[in-house]
Write a protein that holds these residues in place. Structure first.
Motif, short mmCIF file in Angstrom:
data_model
loop_
_atom_site.label_atom_id
_atom_site.label_comp_id
_atom_site.label_asym_id
_atom_site.label_seq_id
_atom_site.Cartn_x
_atom_site.Cartn_y
_atom_site.Cartn_z
N VAL A 1 34.12 66.83 -27.03
CA VAL A 1 32.93 67.37 -26.35
C VAL A 1 32.40 66.36 -25.33
CG1 VAL A 1 30.53 68.08 -26.68
CG2 VAL A 1 32.32 69.00 -28.17
N CYS A 2 32.32 65.09 -25.71
CA CYS A 2 31.86 64.07 -24.76
C CYS A 2 32.82 63.94 -23.58
CB CYS A 2 31.70 62.72 -25.46
SG CYS A 2 30.29 62.65 -26.57
N ALA B 1 35.97 65.92 -32.67
CA ALA B 1 35.16 66.94 -31.97
C ALA B 1 34.11 66.27 -31.09
CB ALA B 1 34.50 67.87 -32.98
N ILE B 2 33.46 65.23 -31.59
CA ILE B 2 32.48 64.49 -30.78
C ILE B 2 33.16 63.91 -29.54
CG2 ILE B 2 31.02 62.41 -30.73
CD1 ILE B 2 30.39 63.02 -33.72
N PHE B 3 34.34 63.33 -29.74
CA PHE B 3 35.09 62.75 -28.63
C PHE B 3 35.46 63.82 -27.60
CE2 PHE B 3 39.34 61.92 -26.86
CZ PHE B 3 39.05 60.80 -26.09
N VAL C 1 35.43 65.67 -37.35
CA VAL C 1 34.08 65.55 -36.79
C VAL C 1 34.08 64.55 -35.64
CG1 VAL C 1 31.73 64.75 -37.26
CG2 VAL C 1 32.88 66.25 -38.88
N TRP C 2 34.71 63.40 -35.84
CA TRP C 2 34.72 62.38 -34.80
C TRP C 2 35.57 62.80 -33.60
CZ3 TRP C 2 31.03 59.04 -34.72
CH2 TRP C 2 30.40 58.71 -35.91
N THR D 1 43.10 66.42 -33.90
CA THR D 1 42.88 65.95 -35.27
C THR D 1 44.17 65.98 -36.06
OG1 THR D 1 40.58 66.70 -35.23
CG2 THR D 1 41.57 66.34 -37.39
N SER E 1 40.21 70.21 -30.35
CA SER E 1 39.79 69.32 -31.45
C SER E 1 40.71 69.48 -32.65
CB SER E 1 38.35 69.62 -31.86
OG SER E 1 37.47 69.34 -30.82
N TYR F 1 32.18 66.78 -21.29
CA TYR F 1 30.87 66.70 -20.66
C TYR F 1 30.83 65.62 -19.57
CZ TYR F 1 25.81 66.36 -20.18
OH TYR F 1 24.54 66.35 -19.67
#
Length: 118
Positions: free
Chosen positions: A82-83, A78-80, A75-76, A19, A15, A86
């Motif tokens: 992690v998704c 990191a969300i990307f 933040v965005w 970034t 991340s 997953y």
């Protein structure tokens, strides 16, 4: 998902690197360009300088503001990441490892440069 501390560290480093790649690196400036504009202004010495600022309105302005904020973009990203790990764990693993290794290398390079410059 995150099964161990190592998984967490890899995701964090990936991340971090993605970034920085999007927000700062020259190689991705073409991605940022549509969301920023150049403005001339005077510095403390009265000299004219060109500043790159986010566009003022619309979706381009919103994305420009987002890209202008390292923490917000992080933040965005990191969300990307992690998704991605997953939902697509099979093929995202190598991408995450490469980004994590590059992220750790960037941190180490910064530390080395800091201590060399002292």
């Amino acid at each position: 998902m995150i099964d161990s501390l190592l998984d967490f560290i890899l995701l964090a480093l990936a991340s971090f690197r993605l970034t920085r790649l999007i927000v700062y690196d020259k190689i991705t400036s073409f991605l940022r360009k549509p969301f920023f504009e150049e403005e001339d202004g005077k510095n403390e010495k009265g000299e004219i300088e060109t500043y790159i600022v986010p566009k003022k309105k619309g979706i381009k302005g919103f994305i420009g503001q987002l890209l202008n904020c390292y923490w917000c973009t992080g933040v965005w990203i990191a969300i990307f990441i992690v998704c991605l790990s997953y939902f697509f764990s099979y093929w995202s693993g190598p991408v995450i490892v490469v980004l994590a290794v590059a992220g750790l290398a960037a941190i180490l390079e910064t530390l080395v440069q800091h201590y060399i410059d002292e």
